[in-house]
Motif scaffolding. Structure first.
Motif, PDB file in Angstrom:
ATOM      1  N   PRO A 145       0.805  -1.680  -0.028  1.00 11.68           N
ATOM      2  CA  PRO A 145      -0.077   0.448  -0.320  1.00 11.68           C
ATOM      3  C   PRO A 145       1.209   1.431   0.149  1.00 11.68           C
ATOM      4  CG  PRO A 145      -0.149  -1.030   2.267  1.00 11.68           C
ATOM      5  CD  PRO A 145       0.647  -2.139   1.280  1.00 11.68           C
ATOM      6  N   GLU A 146       1.947   1.345   0.067  1.00 17.20           N
ATOM      7  CA  GLU A 146       2.925   2.473   0.298  1.00 17.20           C
ATOM      8  C   GLU A 146       3.243   2.505  -0.801  1.00 17.20           C
ATOM      9  OE1 GLU A 146       5.821  -1.190   1.617  1.00 17.20           O
ATOM     10  OE2 GLU A 146       3.338  -0.838   1.742  1.00 17.20           O
ATOM     11  N   TYR A 147       2.652   2.087  -2.267  1.00 18.29           N
ATOM     12  CA  TYR A 147       3.208   2.628  -3.306  1.00 18.29           C
ATOM     13  C   TYR A 147       2.228   2.794  -4.300  1.00 18.29           C
ATOM     14  CZ  TYR A 147       7.958  -0.251  -1.903  1.00 18.29           C
ATOM     15  OH  TYR A 147       9.062  -0.614  -1.688  1.00 18.29           O
ATOM     16  N   PRO A 148       2.308   3.412  -5.395  1.00 16.78           N
ATOM     17  CA  PRO A 148       1.155   3.967  -6.599  1.00 16.78           C
ATOM     18  C   PRO A 148       0.592   2.079  -6.662  1.00 16.78           C
ATOM     19  CG  PRO A 148       3.172   5.030  -6.619  1.00 16.78           C
ATOM     20  CD  PRO A 148       3.658   4.151  -5.668  1.00 16.78           C
ATOM     21  N   GLN A 149      -1.218   2.371  -6.590  1.00 18.55           N
ATOM     22  CA  GLN A 149      -1.280   1.105  -6.431  1.00 18.55           C
ATOM     23  C   GLN A 149      -1.934   1.330  -7.729  1.00 18.55           C
ATOM     24  OE1 GLN A 149      -2.135  -1.403  -4.338  1.00 18.55           O
ATOM     25  NE2 GLN A 149      -0.218  -0.104  -3.559  1.00 18.55           N
ATOM     26  N   PRO A 150      -2.271  -0.078  -8.780  1.00 15.29           N
ATOM     27  CA  PRO A 150      -1.699  -1.401  -8.474  1.00 15.29           C
ATOM     28  C   PRO A 150      -0.755  -2.111  -7.568  1.00 15.29           C
ATOM     29  CG  PRO A 150      -3.392  -1.698 -10.200  1.00 15.29           C
ATOM     30  CD  PRO A 150      -3.124  -0.163  -9.861  1.00 15.29           C
ATOM     31  N   TYR A 151      -0.403  -2.402  -6.720  1.00 17.27           N
ATOM     32  CA  TYR A 151       1.176  -2.599  -6.771  1.00 17.27           C
ATOM     33  C   TYR A 151       1.096  -4.385  -5.737  1.00 17.27           C
ATOM     34  CZ  TYR A 151       6.269  -1.765  -6.876  1.00 17.27           C
ATOM     35  OH  TYR A 151       7.576  -1.859  -7.181  1.00 17.27           O
ATOM     36  N   TYR A 152       1.400  -5.364  -6.326  1.00 18.01           N
ATOM     37  CA  TYR A 152       1.286  -6.715  -5.791  1.00 18.01           C
ATOM     38  C   TYR A 152       2.356  -7.271  -6.352  1.00 18.01           C
ATOM     39  CZ  TYR A 152       0.051 -11.222  -4.494  1.00 18.01           C
ATOM     40  OH  TYR A 152      -0.225 -12.183  -3.911  1.00 18.01           O
ATOM     41  N   ALA A 153       3.269  -7.295  -5.184  1.00 13.83           N
ATOM     42  CA  ALA A 153       4.722  -8.175  -5.293  1.00 13.83           C
ATOM     43  C   ALA A 153       5.483  -9.001  -4.917  1.00 13.83           C
ATOM     44  CB  ALA A 153       5.574  -6.670  -5.413  1.00 13.83           C
ATOM     45  N   THR A 154       6.399  -9.173  -5.275  1.00 14.18           N
ATOM     46  CA  THR A 154       7.762 -10.323  -4.143  1.00 14.18           C
ATOM     47  C   THR A 154       8.780  -9.573  -4.698  1.00 14.18           C
ATOM     48  OG1 THR A 154       8.218 -12.592  -2.997  1.00 14.18           O
ATOM     49  CG2 THR A 154       7.155 -12.037  -5.297  1.00 14.18           C
ATOM     50  N   PHE A 155       9.421 -10.300  -3.470  1.00 13.50           N
ATOM     51  CA  PHE A 155      10.870  -9.589  -3.257  1.00 13.50           C
ATOM     52  C   PHE A 155      12.108 -10.224  -2.763  1.00 13.50           C
ATOM     53  CE2 PHE A 155       8.910  -5.629  -3.292  1.00 13.50           C
ATOM     54  CZ  PHE A 155       9.266  -4.863  -3.811  1.00 13.50           C
ATOM     55  N   TRP A 156      12.721 -10.985  -3.383  1.00  7.97           N
ATOM     56  CA  TRP A 156      14.182 -11.799  -2.731  1.00  7.97           C
ATOM     57  C   TRP A 156      15.218 -11.849  -3.851  1.00  7.97           C
ATOM     58  CZ3 TRP A 156      11.770 -11.628  -7.224  1.00  7.97           C
ATOM     59  CH2 TRP A 156      11.612 -12.296  -8.423  1.00  7.97           C
ATOM     60  N   LEU A 157      16.422 -12.721  -2.812  1.00  8.78           N
ATOM     61  CA  LEU A 157      17.691 -12.132  -3.538  1.00  8.78           C
ATOM     62  C   LEU A 157      17.840 -13.347  -4.229  1.00  8.78           C
ATOM     63  CD1 LEU A 157      18.756 -11.027   0.483  1.00  8.78           C
ATOM     64  CD2 LEU A 157      18.400 -10.189  -1.904  1.00  8.78           C
ATOM     65  N   ASP A 158      18.524 -13.028  -5.227  1.00 12.03           N
ATOM     66  CA  ASP A 158      19.263 -13.938  -5.946  1.00 12.03           C
ATOM     67  C   ASP A 158      20.261 -14.404  -5.477  1.00 12.03           C
ATOM     68  OD1 ASP A 158      21.924 -12.873  -6.286  1.00 12.03           O
ATOM     69  OD2 ASP A 158      21.290 -12.426  -8.758  1.00 12.03           O
ATOM     70  N   PRO A 159      20.775 -16.149  -6.057  1.00 12.89           N
ATOM     71  CA  PRO A 159      22.278 -16.300  -5.132  1.00 12.89           C
ATOM     72  C   PRO A 159      23.264 -15.340  -4.650  1.00 12.89           C
ATOM     73  CG  PRO A 159      21.478 -17.473  -7.392  1.00 12.89           C
ATOM     74  CD  PRO A 159      21.252 -16.115  -6.883  1.00 12.89           C
ATOM     75  N   PHE A 160      23.828 -14.734  -5.398  1.00 12.01           N
ATOM     76  CA  PHE A 160      24.545 -13.275  -5.214  1.00 12.01           C
ATOM     77  C   PHE A 160      24.512 -12.690  -3.900  1.00 12.01           C
ATOM     78  CE2 PHE A 160      25.053 -14.956  -8.788  1.00 12.01           C
ATOM     79  CZ  PHE A 160      25.812 -15.920  -9.193  1.00 12.01           C
ATOM     80  N   GLY A 161      23.140 -12.479  -3.186  1.00 12.92           N
ATOM     81  CA  GLY A 161      22.717 -11.405  -2.668  1.00 12.92           C
ATOM     82  C   GLY A 161      21.820 -10.318  -3.746  1.00 12.92           C
ATOM     83  N   LEU A 194      15.837  -9.158  -6.793  1.00 14.25           N
ATOM     84  CA  LEU A 194      14.873  -8.851  -7.538  1.00 14.25           C
ATOM     85  C   LEU A 194      13.556  -8.916  -6.703  1.00 14.25           C
ATOM     86  CD1 LEU A 194      16.186 -12.155  -9.178  1.00 14.25           C
ATOM     87  CD2 LEU A 194      17.312  -9.429  -9.748  1.00 14.25           C
ATOM     88  N   GLU A 195      12.555  -8.687  -7.449  1.00  8.86           N
ATOM     89  CA  GLU A 195      10.984  -8.428  -8.154  1.00  8.86           C
ATOM     90  C   GLU A 195      10.418  -8.535  -8.800  1.00  8.86           C
ATOM     91  OE1 GLU A 195       8.277  -4.636  -7.411  1.00  8.86           O
ATOM     92  OE2 GLU A 195      10.310  -4.231  -6.849  1.00  8.86           O
ATOM     93  N   ALA A 196       9.301  -9.101  -8.404  1.00  7.38           N
ATOM     94  CA  ALA A 196       8.534  -9.331  -9.756  1.00  7.38           C
ATOM     95  C   ALA A 196       7.017  -8.676  -8.973  1.00  7.38           C
ATOM     96  CB  ALA A 196       7.932 -11.078  -9.738  1.00  7.38           C
ATOM     97  N   VAL A 197       6.162  -7.882  -9.583  1.00  6.93           N
ATOM     98  CA  VAL A 197       5.589  -6.687  -9.845  1.00  6.93           C
ATOM     99  C   VAL A 197       4.604  -6.922 -10.903  1.00  6.93           C
ATOM    100  CG1 VAL A 197       6.980  -4.515 -10.362  1.00  6.93           C
ATOM    101  CG2 VAL A 197       4.958  -4.377  -8.775  1.00  6.93           C
ATOM    102  N   CYS A 198       3.467  -6.287 -10.628  1.00  3.29           N
ATOM    103  CA  CYS A 198       2.268  -6.980 -10.686  1.00  3.29           C
ATOM    104  C   CYS A 198       1.201  -5.842 -11.208  1.00  3.29           C
ATOM    105  CB  CYS A 198       1.518  -7.405 -11.153  1.00  3.29           C
ATOM    106  SG  CYS A 198      -0.199  -8.103 -11.657  1.00  3.29           S
TER     107      CYS A 198
END
Length: 175
Positions: free
Chosen positions: A147-163, A166-170
């Motif tokens: 909710p802190e980002y302009p909507q609509p903002y549905y996402a997941t965040f993770w670290l690749d093998p090197f730290g 990365l984010e996938a956002v819809c």
């Protein structure tokens, strides 16, 4: 944006040329932009290059991830590889290079903070989360609305093998 009036041929003939050209350009831009057909006349980042300490590990990891994010292999060489948006779509290419200097990466220092990939639906965000979890990634944020980002903002965040974060956002409310 102001709605453009519908004019008859006779009305259009009486409109000064510069006004008619401006209206035509505005309609063309809106058509290109709203259809997602971004062309060479709009600004776009051409490519992003990321250095990694282990090119083979990176290749294995990104080969499994990038198709789900809507990218296909652009090329592979002994000392680099790259991905481009799939199906001829316009967008930013991602290049991966071997790091020439060994150092620890931190998204909290000067430099790359994270890379976000826009995906078509919330379902794809969830699929990406499932894949990176299976690959053993450190998940920073499970799929959710931010909710802190302009909507609509549905996402997941993770670290690749090197730290690298990365984010996938819809940016749609659809699944």
């Amino acid at each position: 944006m102001m709605a453009l009036p519908v004019m008859t041929v006779e009305q259009r003939a009486r409109v000064p040329v510069k006004v008619a050209e401006a209206c035509t350009a505005r309609r063309r831009w809106r058509r290109l932009f709203t259809c997602g057909a971004v062309r060479e006349n709009l600004a776009m980042i051409g490519h992003i290059g990321i250095n990694v300490p282990d090119l083979r590990t990176a290749k294995t990891y990104y080969d499994s991830l990038m198709p789900l994010l809507g990218f296909t292999e652009f090329f592979t060489a002994e000392d680099e590889f790259a991905y481009r948006p799939a199906n001829g779509k316009p967008g930013t290419y991602l290049f991966i290079y071997p790091a020439n200097e060994v150092s620890d990466y931190s998204r909290h220092r000067t430099g790359l903070q994270h890379v976000a990939f826009m995906v078509r639906s919330r379902s794809v965000v969830k699929e990406v989360h499932e894949l990176v979890t299976e690959l053993g990634a450190t998940v920073l944020h499970e799929p959710r609305v931010f909710p802190e980002y302009p909507q609509p903002y549905y996402a997941t965040f993770w670290l690749d093998p090197f730290g690298i974060m990365l984010e996938a956002v819809c940016h749609h409310d659809r699944d």
